[in-house]
Enzyme design. Structure first.
Site, PDB file in Angstrom:
ATOM      1  N   GLU A 193       0.405  -1.839  -6.091  1.00  0.00           N
ATOM      2  CA  GLU A 193       1.046  -0.522  -6.071  1.00  0.00           C
ATOM      3  C   GLU A 193       1.049   0.095  -4.667  1.00  0.00           C
ATOM      4  OE1 GLU A 193       2.168  -0.631  -8.833  1.00  0.00           O
ATOM      5  OE2 GLU A 193       0.676  -1.383 -10.234  1.00  0.00           O
ATOM      6  N   ASP A 357       9.969  -5.255  -6.554  1.00  0.00           N
ATOM      7  CA  ASP A 357       9.409  -6.078  -7.618  1.00  0.00           C
ATOM      8  C   ASP A 357      10.345  -7.257  -7.847  1.00  0.00           C
ATOM      9  OD1 ASP A 357       7.107  -4.670  -8.153  1.00  0.00           O
ATOM     10  OD2 ASP A 357       8.018  -3.419  -9.697  1.00  0.00           O
TER      11      ASP A 357
END
Length: 536
Positions: A193, A357
């Site tokens: 993250e 991602d």
């Protein structure tokens, strides 16, 4: 370094899934996360990378790919590999039935044939690489197309890992696992993250990790302010390089309203025959309890931002492929313009860092791998004004950078830790922190281990307790609780790992370890077979 290029583009894909493996069930809903990602993202990405031509002279197409240890463990797991083969076979059987049903509809017939051809090619590729997706990516690294980096062992959000030994273990286990998978030491790391807190760089330096990535404000709010802004890395005081995420290129791809994937020509993700077909037809291809799932057979396109699912227009794969290539050209042209503007204001070649991602490309945005392959090809053409770059190569070419202290930050909503410290999920941390401290106390009482000796029952129980703690620390569970997507499953996973952890350590404390229970846990949660509990 290309003489014609005026700046660098650092494309990074972060490939990660939480560890989901349920040998106790012949069919488990959440295992589909892996099977869908393999089919939609990982195998198509391998196809695109294999098609790239590596020139004998000049720059090679370079993409940075972070592969999480949990994902690699699942991709290499024999049980999950067997289940994935069965998943592909079911897709093809469903396609044959769909072909029969579509006989009176020529347009839909062509779509079914498109999917049958695609799934057949992917199954052929999977068989050709003997199911070794990790090895196929390693092969592309050897070709010079990829640089593969790591992330934390189970993708723990490090700012909320309180025990120093537990934080270090997340990093050290990841580094060791990377060496086992790829036969080389990772040069860089994707912090889960993008979560950064003061002092974390010292741990990275101790493990000889050369660079990591931050969201934009982690760099722009660094102390002192970086003189070259966002488009050059900084060195922390520990000597590790930090690269900041470029906001402009991210928005072009990520934005749900302005990004490329929102184009009406592209395939719609949500409209799927798993939800459209009667249960009598789709029953064998969804959950045995009748829970409807995505099958991958999707016949409609996005159409428009305010169009209801039932009103979506039919999808055209060829039109979408053409649009993906047009968008790739647009993306590269905008990077050229961006670099031209930055070059006038910097005393060196700017680097544009664009992390995403990996599962966006293919899973969520079906045409994403085509887009990505075209971007890589365009940036590798002779005379291109933007050159693909990796962080490692950039640091070789630019070894002198400003020394600053990055700001605590993440790339989650709000930019800090609110996603992973929310009223929906904050209850988990008092239990995880207790487990971190308890395991540290237990292993601190152990002496050195004879590496040639078979592990004792005590060592097995401690090792398994370490696995259960690692799995409970995964950032995915807190994220799922916050977003509300599969809350019951996430809560069940956290509780189950902590319950197993507590039963194991209670047995150790009491001197009464249940060997059958240890064996069951080892079979169920079997990642990191060479784990050393003394790392905690």
């Amino acid at each position: 370094m290309s003489a014609s290029a005026r700046g660098d583009l650092l494309l990074l894909l972060h490939a990660h899934l939480p560890y989901v493996r349920h040998p106790e069930n012949p069919y488990h809903l959440e295992e589909n996360w892996l099977y869908e990602a393999i089919t939609a993202t990982y195998l198509p990405l391998i196809v695109e990378l294999r098609q790239l031509q590596v020139p004998e002279k000049g720059p090679s197409p370079r993409l940075t790919l972070s592969l999480s240890p949990t994902l690699c463990s699942m991709l290499r797991d024999k049980l999950l590999s067997e289940r994935y083969r069965a998943y592909l076979d079911r897709l093809l059987r469903l396609g044959e039935e769909e072909l029969t049903r579509a006989q009176s509809n020529p347009t839909q017939t062509e779509l079914v044939r498109f999917y049958l051809s695609r799934f057949t090619e992917l199954r052929t590729l999977y068989r050709a690489i003997d199911g070794d997706i990790v090895g196929a990516f390693a092969e592309q690294q050897e070709r010079g197309v990829l640089e593969i980096i790591t992330t934390c062992a189970t993708h723990a959000y490090l700012p909320v890992v309180r025990e120093p030994s537990a934080r270090r273990a997340q990093l050290l286990i990841a580094v060791r696992h990377h060496r086992e998978c790829f036969g080389r030491y990772p040069r860089g790391i994707w912090l889960p993250e993008c979560g950064y807190v003061d002092g974390l760089d010292q741990l990275l330096a101790e493990l000889d990790l050369r660079y990591f990535f931050l969201d934009a404000h982690g760099l722009t709010y660094a102390r002192p302010r970086p003189p070259l802004g966002l488009h050059a890395p900084i060195f922390t005081r520990a000597g590790v390089a930090a690269f900041g995420r470029d906001l402009m290129s991210s928005k072009q791809v990520w934005s749900s309203t302005e990004g490329y994937p929102a184009d009406g020509v592209y395939r719609d993700f949500y409209r799927d025959i798993g939800f459209d077909r009667p249960l009598s037809e789709i029953g064998p291809y969804i959950h045995p309890d009748g829970i409807r799932v995505h099958t991958g057979y999707k016949y409609h396109r996005v159409t428009g931002p305010r169009v209801d699912l039932q009103d979506k227009a039919l999808y055209s794969p060829e039109a979408a492929r053409i649009r993906a290539r047009e968008h790739a050209r647009d993306f590269v042209e905008k990077r050229v313009s961006q670099i031209a503007w930055l070059s006038q204001r910097m005393d060196r070649r700017p680097v544009i860092v664009s992390p995403y991602d990996a599962e966006l490309f293919g899973h969520w945005w079906f045409e994403g791998p085509t887009f990505l392959g075209e971007v890589l090809r365009l940036c590798s053409l002779p005379g291109s004004e933007v050159q693909l770059q990796t962080a490692s190569d950039y640091l070789v070419n630019h070894p002198v950078n400003a020394v600053c202290e990055p700001a605590p930050s993440s790339w989650g909503e709000g930019g800090y830790s609110a996603v992973w410290l929310d009223h929906s999920n904050d209850w988990i941390y008092r239990h995880i922190h207790h487990a971190e401290t308890k395991l540290h106390e237990l292993v601190s009482r152990l002496g050195s281990k004879d590496p040639s000796a078979a592990p004792t029952l005590l060592e097995r129980a401690l090792t398994q307790a370490g696995r259960e703690l690692l799995l409970a620390q995964s950032s995915d569970w807190a994220f799922i609780m916050k977003t509300g997507t599969a809350v019951s499953y996430a809560e069940t996973r956290v509780r189950a790992h902590l319950q197993r952890f507590n039963r194991l350590v209670d047995g150790i404390d009491a001197g009464n370890i249940d060997e059958a229970f240890v064996t069951d846990c080892e079979a169920r949660d079997n990642l990191f077979p060479s784990l050393d509990p003394r790392l905690f």
